[in-house]
Design a protein around this motif. Structure first.
Motif, short mmCIF file in Angstrom:
data_model
loop_
_atom_site.label_atom_id
_atom_site.label_comp_id
_atom_site.label_asym_id
_atom_site.label_seq_id
_atom_site.Cartn_x
_atom_site.Cartn_y
_atom_site.Cartn_z
N UNK A 65 -2.80 7.40 6.22
CA UNK A 65 -2.99 6.18 7.24
C UNK A 65 -2.19 7.10 8.71
N UNK A 66 -0.73 7.25 8.53
CA UNK A 66 0.03 7.12 9.34
C UNK A 66 -0.50 8.92 9.45
N UNK A 67 -0.70 10.20 9.25
CA UNK A 67 -0.80 11.27 9.33
C UNK A 67 -2.28 11.35 10.35
N UNK A 68 -3.53 10.55 9.75
CA UNK A 68 -4.59 10.25 10.40
C UNK A 68 -4.18 10.06 11.89
N UNK A 99 -0.84 -0.03 10.09
CA UNK A 99 -0.29 0.50 9.01
C UNK A 99 1.65 -0.19 8.36
N UNK A 100 1.75 0.03 10.05
CA UNK A 100 3.33 -0.78 9.98
C UNK A 100 3.97 -2.42 9.94
N UNK A 101 2.44 -2.69 9.30
CA UNK A 101 3.09 -4.13 9.19
C UNK A 101 2.25 -5.21 8.14
N UNK A 102 1.19 -3.47 7.55
CA UNK A 102 0.56 -4.41 6.85
C UNK A 102 1.48 -4.93 5.95
N UNK A 103 1.65 -5.46 4.32
CA UNK A 103 2.22 -5.76 2.75
C UNK A 103 1.50 -4.95 2.31
N UNK A 110 6.33 -7.03 6.22
CA UNK A 110 4.77 -7.54 5.45
C UNK A 110 4.61 -8.70 6.42
N UNK A 111 3.17 -8.37 7.51
CA UNK A 111 3.27 -9.56 8.09
C UNK A 111 1.42 -9.41 7.71
N UNK A 112 0.84 -7.92 7.75
CA UNK A 112 -0.81 -8.43 7.28
C UNK A 112 -1.75 -8.09 5.85
N UNK A 113 -1.83 -9.56 4.95
CA UNK A 113 -2.13 -9.55 3.63
C UNK A 113 -2.52 -8.36 3.51
#
Length: 185
Positions: A65-68, A99-103, A110-113
């Motif tokens: 994800x970070x690369x894309x 991606x930066x906010x996902x659990x 960790x905000x997004x399930x």
């Protein structure tokens, strides 16, 4: 009292070989391929079926994800077309932000399930694939369009075979799960 036995020079010694110190790179590779309980809590299947298989480790998926996202932003910025530039920046920064906010392990908070992230993966993949054609920059900026379509296709394909795992146990319904149960692999 028995006397200790002394080893003759011809007696083989069973001494393990010294373990070389693990470098930062190999430690990262080992961690990215980790499928133990330390890697996180397995996500619940979406629609009872998705992902189809759990082959790609969560950390590797996160790095993709970070690369894309970065590739999409860079392709947009380097494009000579204003629409391709806007689409690349919007799509790339959105996927980076999610991606930066996902659990999961490789995130800032960790905000997004994880199940919401998985749904977003399919939506992002479709948006990346369709954007050059719907917004009309496929012919005006073919390199940016090709990168956006490639990011979209790899996002969808990787999402179908990712071993989604969360870190805190937060799931889409908001409840914490300590034992997600057997969901198949």
């Amino acid at each position: 009292m028995a006397e200790p036995q002394t080893l003759s020079p011809s007696t083989p010694r069973l001494v393990p070989p010294p373990v070389p110190p693990e470098g930062r790179f190999w430690r990262g590779v080992r961690r990215a391929m980790d499928r133990s309980a330390a890697a996180g809590i397995i996500s619940r299947p979406l629609l009872g079926r998705l992902p189809l298989r759990r082959w790609v480790p969560q950390d590797l998926h996160s790095l993709m994800h970070y690369k894309g996202g970065t590739a999409s932003v860079v392709a947009g910025v380097l494009s000579g077309d204003a629409v391709a530039k806007s689409a690349g920046i919007a799509l790339g920064s959105t996927i980076l932000g999610v991606s930066l906010l996902t659990d999961y392990r490789i995130s800032l908070t960790k905000l997004i399930p994880i199940e919401a992230h998985e749904i977003a993966d399919y939506a992002f993949g479709a948006a990346f694939i369709l954007a050059p054609f719907v917004l009309g920059y496929a012919k005006r900026s073919p390199l940016a369009a090709a990168i956006h379509v490639a990011v979209g296709v790899t996002t969808v394909l990787a999402s179908l075979v990712t071993d989604y795992r969360c870190q805190t146990g937060m799931h889409l319904g908001g409840e914490l799960a300590t034992d997600p149960g057997a969901i198949g692999a």
